[in-house]
Design a protein around this motif. Structure first.
Motif, mmCIF file in Angstrom:
data_model
loop_
_atom_site.group_PDB
_atom_site.id
_atom_site.type_symbol
_atom_site.label_atom_id
_atom_site.label_comp_id
_atom_site.label_asym_id
_atom_site.label_seq_id
_atom_site.Cartn_x
_atom_site.Cartn_y
_atom_site.Cartn_z
ATOM 1 N N ASP A 107 -9.766 5.108 9.543
ATOM 2 C CA ASP A 107 -10.485 3.940 10.057
ATOM 3 C C ASP A 107 -9.721 3.206 11.157
ATOM 4 O OD1 ASP A 107 -12.639 4.356 8.432
ATOM 5 O OD2 ASP A 107 -11.982 2.972 6.869
ATOM 6 N N ARG A 109 -6.066 -4.672 4.477
ATOM 7 C CA ARG A 109 -7.355 -4.066 4.791
ATOM 8 C C ARG A 109 -7.478 -3.769 6.288
ATOM 9 N NH1 ARG A 109 -9.989 -8.923 1.492
ATOM 10 N NH2 ARG A 109 -8.992 -9.927 3.279
ATOM 11 N N VAL A 110 -8.238 -2.720 6.606
ATOM 12 C CA VAL A 110 -8.556 -2.418 7.999
ATOM 13 C C VAL A 110 -9.501 -3.500 8.524
ATOM 14 C CG1 VAL A 110 -9.617 -0.774 9.574
ATOM 15 C CG2 VAL A 110 -8.264 0.057 7.635
ATOM 16 N N ILE A 144 -4.769 -4.537 10.900
ATOM 17 C CA ILE A 144 -4.633 -4.721 9.456
ATOM 18 C C ILE A 144 -4.512 -6.204 9.174
ATOM 19 C CG2 ILE A 144 -2.114 -4.460 9.533
ATOM 20 C CD1 ILE A 144 -2.252 -3.041 6.842
ATOM 21 N N ASP A 145 -4.979 -6.646 7.994
ATOM 22 C CA ASP A 145 -4.880 -8.058 7.668
ATOM 23 C C ASP A 145 -3.843 -8.292 6.572
ATOM 24 O OD1 ASP A 145 -6.067 -7.393 5.235
ATOM 25 O OD2 ASP A 145 -7.991 -8.333 5.698
ATOM 26 N N TYR A 193 0.829 -1.207 0.000
ATOM 27 C CA TYR A 193 0.000 0.000 0.000
ATOM 28 C C TYR A 193 0.866 1.261 0.000
ATOM 29 C CZ TYR A 193 0.293 -0.645 5.150
ATOM 30 O OH TYR A 193 0.727 -0.859 6.445
ATOM 31 N N ARG A 250 -4.530 6.147 8.664
ATOM 32 C CA ARG A 250 -5.834 5.939 8.034
ATOM 33 C C ARG A 250 -6.920 6.258 9.059
ATOM 34 N NH1 ARG A 250 -5.935 0.142 4.853
ATOM 35 N NH2 ARG A 250 -3.748 0.075 4.233
#
Length: 386
Positions: free
Chosen positions: A365, A293-294, A288-289, A262, A363
């Motif tokens: 989120d 992703r969040v 995070i995965d 990212y 981020r």
């Protein structure tokens, strides 16, 4: 371990000389700034006595401030700015409001050596610690000092890293080979973080820090210094004299993707091996995965659980567990989440000193981020001693 209502510490002792001690202190929040500085100094002196720390053993202190522009000067003029014996200490002053409602909080790192530490103030921003065959360079508060006019974020990022590169080069090192940890504080991170990331990526490419070589363990988080127009502030830790095989990098792709997926350029964690111990520098880690992703948007407690799962995965990659953590810094986007997060962490890791501060993550989120240092014992006599 030392634990009181306002002070908690954790120590590591290897087979060679050099106990390491991490101390977290919160002063009485009901006092004014002068009273809180005095209270913090008093509690800190008591902690050093309880741990049997000799004058001259302090290496690094980070003081978290609720308002750097009004507080940094007074803290820098206090006893926190140098060691008991008058020797230098790497002092980081960063605006990240403590969530205990105090104006200031302290994270201190000491190395207790019977022969004493050889410390030198190279510049007001750089302190050298010479031990055995290695030179440890602690860098704090690198910024442009922008008081009169704004400077573009990309230029600020370039300037502070150029400054670090020049000092490391003057000691015979390079950013790629010798800098093992950075902390990058970005004012108004929701607005300016990407500009810093792009500038850092370009500079790293010039320094041969790429996905094909390696990056540097890092935290990029909201924070500020005392200068009105400074957007970017950097602390760093570099080691000169490293032997082949001392440095390795931590990841677990079942839990976390490579950061370059990212478009950011930092290592999830860095392991520094010595003859009798290893330091594991865990970068800022969020929920995070493995696909970037969040995880658990909107649920701060579940985000904390996932962040700690990710930290545990990184530590496993370096033959360590969460119990090896010597301290944590917990960054929360929303101060209203403080007590729930503090209670949850105390249940999960009651013996780990933790500082809780307000710091927005890159981020929106992500509601919580954690970072820390773990130490584990090992027997590798071919490696340099700590």
């Amino acid at each position: 371990m030392l634990c009181t209502n306002k002070t908690i510490s954790k120590s590591f002792f290897g087979s060679s000389r050099g106990g390491e001690h991490f101390i977290v202190i919160e002063p009485d929040a009901d006092l004014d700034l002068a009273g809180q500085i005095e209270d913090l100094e008093r509690r800190y002196a008591a902690a050093r006595r309880a741990l049997g720390l000799a004058p001259g053993s302090a290496v690094f202190r980070r003081v978290f401030l609720s308002d750097a522009m009004t507080q940094a000067k007074r803290v820098s003029e206090s006893g926190l700015a140098m060691d008991e014996d008058g020797s230098p200490v790497a002092l980081s002053l960063i605006q990240q409001p403590p969530l205990s409602q105090a104006k200031i909080a302290l994270l201190a790192y000491h190395v207790d050596d019977p022969r004493g530490l050889r410390k030198k103030c190279l510049t007001p921003r750089h302190v050298l610690i010479e031990r055995e065959s290695l030179v440890h360079l602690w860098t704090t508060g690198l910024c442009c000092g922008a008081e009169d006019a704004p400077i573009a974020v990309a230029r600020q990022t370039r300037n502070v890293f150029d400054s670090l590169i020049a000092v490391v080069a003057g000691l015979g090192g390079t950013l790629r080979d010798n800098c093992v940890r950075t902390w990058i504080y970005v004012k108004d991170v929701d607005i300016f973080y990407n500009d810093m990331v792009v500038s850092r990526r370009d500079l790293f490419t010039e320094q041969d820090l790429t996905a094909k070589t390696h990056f540097i363990a890092s935290t990029g988080i909201e924070g500020a210094c005392a200068h009105r127009y400074d957007i970017v502030v950097v602390d760093a830790y570099s080691i000169l004299g490293l032997a082949p095989g001392q440095i390795s990098y931590l990841n677990d792709f079942d839990y976390l993707c490579p950061t370059q997926d990212y478009n950011v350029t930092f290592e999830r964690g860095t392991r520094i091996a010595y003859a009798d111990r290893a330091h594991l520098m865990i970068s800022g880690t969020a929920s995070i995965d493995g696909a970037g992703r969040v995880v658990h948007p909107g649920d701060v407690l579940r985000q904390l659980d996932r962040a700690l799962e990710n930290v545990a995965a990184l530590l496993r990659a370096g033959n360590a567990t969460l119990n090896a953590l010597m301290h944590l810094i917990v960054y929360l986007r929303d101060p209203a989440d403080y007590w729930r997060i503090r209670t949850a962490l105390a249940e999960r890791l009651p013996d780990v000193p933790a500082v809780f501060v307000q710091g927005r993550v890159c981020r929106p989120d992500w509601l919580v981020e954690v970072e820390g240092i773990a130490i584990v014992g090992q027997e590798a006599p071919a490696l340099p001693a700590f």
